[in-house]
Design a protein around this motif. Structure first.
Motif, PDB file in Angstrom:
ATOM      1  N   PHE A 155       5.863  38.669  24.130  1.00  0.00           N
ATOM      2  CA  PHE A 155       6.071  39.962  24.958  1.00  0.00           C
ATOM      3  C   PHE A 155       5.241  41.132  24.522  1.00  0.00           C
ATOM      4  O   PHE A 155       4.787  41.971  25.333  1.00  0.00           O
ATOM      5  CB  PHE A 155       7.315  40.180  24.954  1.00  0.00           C
ATOM      6  CG  PHE A 155       7.982  41.029  26.048  1.00  0.00           C
ATOM      7  CD1 PHE A 155       7.584  40.918  27.380  1.00  0.00           C
ATOM      8  CD2 PHE A 155       8.391  42.274  25.489  1.00  0.00           C
ATOM      9  CE1 PHE A 155       8.268  42.030  28.191  1.00  0.00           C
ATOM     10  CE2 PHE A 155       8.880  43.509  26.479  1.00  0.00           C
ATOM     11  CZ  PHE A 155       8.573  43.205  27.841  1.00  0.00           C
TER      12      PHE A 155
ATOM     13  N   THR B  35       2.988  41.059  27.341  1.00  0.00           N
ATOM     14  CA  THR B  35       3.918  41.508  28.303  1.00  0.00           C
ATOM     15  C   THR B  35       4.594  40.302  28.993  1.00  0.00           C
ATOM     16  O   THR B  35       5.218  40.745  30.134  1.00  0.00           O
ATOM     17  CB  THR B  35       3.537  42.674  29.063  1.00  0.00           C
ATOM     18  OG1 THR B  35       2.398  42.046  30.104  1.00  0.00           O
ATOM     19  CG2 THR B  35       2.951  43.738  28.512  1.00  0.00           C
ATOM     20  N   GLN B  36       4.325  39.140  28.595  1.00  0.00           N
ATOM     21  CA  GLN B  36       5.074  38.086  29.075  1.00  0.00           C
ATOM     22  C   GLN B  36       5.804  37.455  27.822  1.00  0.00           C
ATOM     23  O   GLN B  36       4.818  37.071  26.795  1.00  0.00           O
ATOM     24  CB  GLN B  36       4.124  37.139  29.696  1.00  0.00           C
ATOM     25  CG  GLN B  36       3.566  37.586  31.078  1.00  0.00           C
ATOM     26  CD  GLN B  36       4.472  37.961  32.096  1.00  0.00           C
ATOM     27  OE1 GLN B  36       5.594  37.331  32.188  1.00  0.00           O
ATOM     28  NE2 GLN B  36       3.989  38.692  33.013  1.00  0.00           N
TER      29      GLN B  36
ATOM     30  N   PHE C 281      -0.988  33.765  28.788  1.00  0.00           N
ATOM     31  CA  PHE C 281      -1.285  35.074  29.441  1.00  0.00           C
ATOM     32  C   PHE C 281      -2.156  35.859  28.332  1.00  0.00           C
ATOM     33  O   PHE C 281      -2.320  35.568  27.182  1.00  0.00           O
ATOM     34  CB  PHE C 281      -0.102  36.000  29.803  1.00  0.00           C
ATOM     35  CG  PHE C 281       0.699  35.538  30.941  1.00  0.00           C
ATOM     36  CD1 PHE C 281       0.246  36.331  32.200  1.00  0.00           C
ATOM     37  CD2 PHE C 281       1.591  34.552  30.984  1.00  0.00           C
ATOM     38  CE1 PHE C 281       1.099  35.633  33.210  1.00  0.00           C
ATOM     39  CE2 PHE C 281       2.198  33.881  31.974  1.00  0.00           C
ATOM     40  CZ  PHE C 281       2.073  34.533  33.267  1.00  0.00           C
TER      41      PHE C 281
ATOM     42  N   TYR D 236      -3.181  40.199  38.605  1.00  0.00           N
ATOM     43  CA  TYR D 236      -2.548  40.343  37.337  1.00  0.00           C
ATOM     44  C   TYR D 236      -3.094  41.613  36.474  1.00  0.00           C
ATOM     45  O   TYR D 236      -4.201  41.918  36.714  1.00  0.00           O
ATOM     46  CB  TYR D 236      -2.559  39.226  36.386  1.00  0.00           C
ATOM     47  CG  TYR D 236      -1.729  37.862  36.760  1.00  0.00           C
ATOM     48  CD1 TYR D 236      -0.496  37.966  36.310  1.00  0.00           C
ATOM     49  CD2 TYR D 236      -2.604  37.059  37.730  1.00  0.00           C
ATOM     50  CE1 TYR D 236       0.243  36.789  36.670  1.00  0.00           C
ATOM     51  CE2 TYR D 236      -1.681  35.883  37.947  1.00  0.00           C
ATOM     52  CZ  TYR D 236      -0.402  36.017  37.524  1.00  0.00           C
ATOM     53  OH  TYR D 236       0.447  34.792  37.957  1.00  0.00           O
TER      54      TYR D 236
ATOM     55  N   ASP E  26       1.827  44.132  34.025  1.00  0.00           N
ATOM     56  CA  ASP E  26       2.678  43.554  34.974  1.00  0.00           C
ATOM     57  C   ASP E  26       2.867  44.353  36.282  1.00  0.00           C
ATOM     58  O   ASP E  26       1.574  44.723  36.735  1.00  0.00           O
ATOM     59  CB  ASP E  26       3.967  42.929  34.414  1.00  0.00           C
ATOM     60  CG  ASP E  26       4.416  41.700  35.532  1.00  0.00           C
ATOM     61  OD1 ASP E  26       3.558  41.111  36.204  1.00  0.00           O
ATOM     62  OD2 ASP E  26       5.565  41.488  35.279  1.00  0.00           O
TER      63      ASP E  26
END
Length: 473
Positions: free
Chosen positions: A148, A152-153, A158, A458, A462
């Motif tokens: 994350f 940011t996931q 990603f 994307y 986000d």
């Protein structure tokens, strides 16, 4: 008879005796060519950038904010008492009572920013720091927290922040990749996917450099004489370019050829980067390379190499902490002290304190500080109550990070947690906000740096994020 169709490149090659294709080839041979033919080429950002390079000092495992940059006198007053508010589920749910910080705090500089005894050298640089005390994360587990914070996931697949920056900015380094991770073999929980390019072009993923290994980068040493290698690579280049012609100058094939050429140039650039013989003894001592503590000396070498990478035009450099193995911390998450937090955090602070302060001072003395941004952060903070008798569990609800360098308002404190340091309650910020701010400093509108994949646009932030303008100069 149907008309014959030509691609644009075929037309350039056939019309006007091929002068158009000759001109295009000359343009594509230039290092500044901004298309996919040179995926490493520096590209202009949306507006005037404040910084050219980012150094991400990642404190994997979760450094405790209430023991470092967010002092809470109430912890000492209420030491041993039960929490006055309901406790949310933690990683291990072995929750104790309120625990005072075992570290003393002192105010530093004209700004008077309080810093704990864990970081006396960084404290001397307090007027260069913008401390954000209200950072939050969505996750409470190491691997998900690391993903994350980087992507940011909370799962793999990603692009890492470093990949996004090199995708947007390219690189000013001729012989080095734009995204470099300095590591002594340790990688945070989640693995190398934390530094991957995801759906961005593969050229944007990180290259790992191990400063103390016989080969700082895998396969960087030629396995044959230079003349033999040149002949071999010359033949491969001819075959590649012949194939390139059959694909009508396909951009992906061109990019692959450029990758091979970069790899060849790195054979001399990487060993030269890691050879510190041209550094003065005073510089090495500034960082702490003379330390008898091998982990501190190892981290000091990473910080010195980070400065050398900035000098060579590398865009994004990430530093990784070395394992001290105290209080449940290990190679993947050395700041993870579920027990013995005074010993464990004390050892980790000693490892990174002088090297990071040395990096700040060295960048300033060389005129590089204003074009470089340093980020200090872990995936979350730690609880104000104890785990067991002398540790702290994970706390993503409010913790501290700091920024220093170009475009940052030094000597600043932004945001706040509650009186016990459990939840962010004032000017609450998120990981999305952090990267929106860093992109802004690099010259990008975080909402406009996008990549289309799977039918959707994307971006690193986000659908969230705002620039934290209060910490900007």
């Amino acid at each position: 008879m149907s008309p014959q169709l030509f691609s644009r490149r075929q037309m350039l090659a056939r019309a006007s005796t091929g002068f158009g294709m000759t001109a295009l080839s000359a343009l594509m041979a230039e290092r500044s060519y901004a298309g996919l033919a040179d995926p490493f080429a520096a590209r202009p950002s949306g507006y005037r950038p404040k910084v050219k390079s980012i150094i991400f000092a990642y404190m994997s495992g979760g450094a405790s904010h209430v023991d470092s940059f967010d002092p809470k006198p109430e912890l000492a007053k209420r030491h041993g008492q039960p929490m006055p508010v309901p406790v949310k589920p933690t990683m291990f749910n072995n929750n104790g009572n309120i625990m005072a910080s075992p570290f003393e705090f002192k105010r530093y500089g004209q700004s008077g920013i309080p810093v704990s005894s864990m970081f006396p050298c960084i404290g001397e640089c307090a007027d260069d720091l913008a401390v954000i005390r209200s950072m939050t994360s969505k996750v409470n587990e190491h691997a998900q927290g690391n993903y994350f914070f980087h992507c940011t996931q909370p799962f793999s697949g990603f692009p890492s922040a470093g990949a996004w920056f090199t995708y947007g900015l390219g690189s000013e380094a001729n012989d080095l990749p734009g995204f470099v991770v300095l590591s002594h073999g340790n990688v945070p929980h989640g693995g190398v996917g934390l530094f991957g390019s995801g759906f961005l072009p593969a050229v944007n993923q990180a290259s790992f450099i191990n400063p103390d290994a016989d080969e700082p980068l895998s396969n960087i040493k030629p396995r044959e004489l230079d003349a033999a290698q040149r002949r071999r690579l010359g033949l491969i280049s001819k075959l590649d370019h012949r194939f390139l012609e059959t694909t009508q100058q396909d951009a992906q094939v061109e990019a692959a050829i450029r990758n091979y050429e970069m790899a060849y140039r790195m054979q001399s650039a990487v060993p030269g980067l890691c050879d510190l013989s041209d550094e003065t003894e005073a510089t090495k001592k500034l960082y702490g390379l003379d330390s008898t503590d091998k982990e501190k000396a190892g981290y000091a070498k990473q910080c010195l190499l980070a400065r050398r990478l900035v000098e060579r035009g590398v865009r994004f450099i990430e530093l990784t902490c070395l394992n001290k193995g105290i209080g449940a911390g290990n190679a993947a998450n050395p700041w993870d002290q579920h027990g013995k937090i005074f010993e464990g955090h004390g050892a980790m602070g000693y490892q990174v304190d002088q090297p990071l302060a040395g990096l700040i001072k060295d960048l300033k003395s060389r005129g590089l500080f204003e074009e470089t941004l340093i980020i200090w952060a872990g995936e979350f903070g730690r609880t104000p109550f104890s785990q067991g008798s002398d540790g702290r569990d994970h706390n993503p609800y409010g913790f501290s990070i700091w920024l220093a360098g170009g475009g940052v308002k030094g000597g600043t404190i932004y945001g706040a947690t509650d009186e016990l340091g459990y939840h962010a309650v004032e000017n609450v910020t998120s990981v999305y906000d952090l990267w929106a701010t860093v992109l802004h400093l690099a010259g990008f509108d975080h909402e406009k740096l996008r990549y289309r994949f799977g039918g959707r646009d994307y971006r690193l932030t986000d659908v969230h994020g705002r620039v934290i303008r209060e910490v900007l100069a």
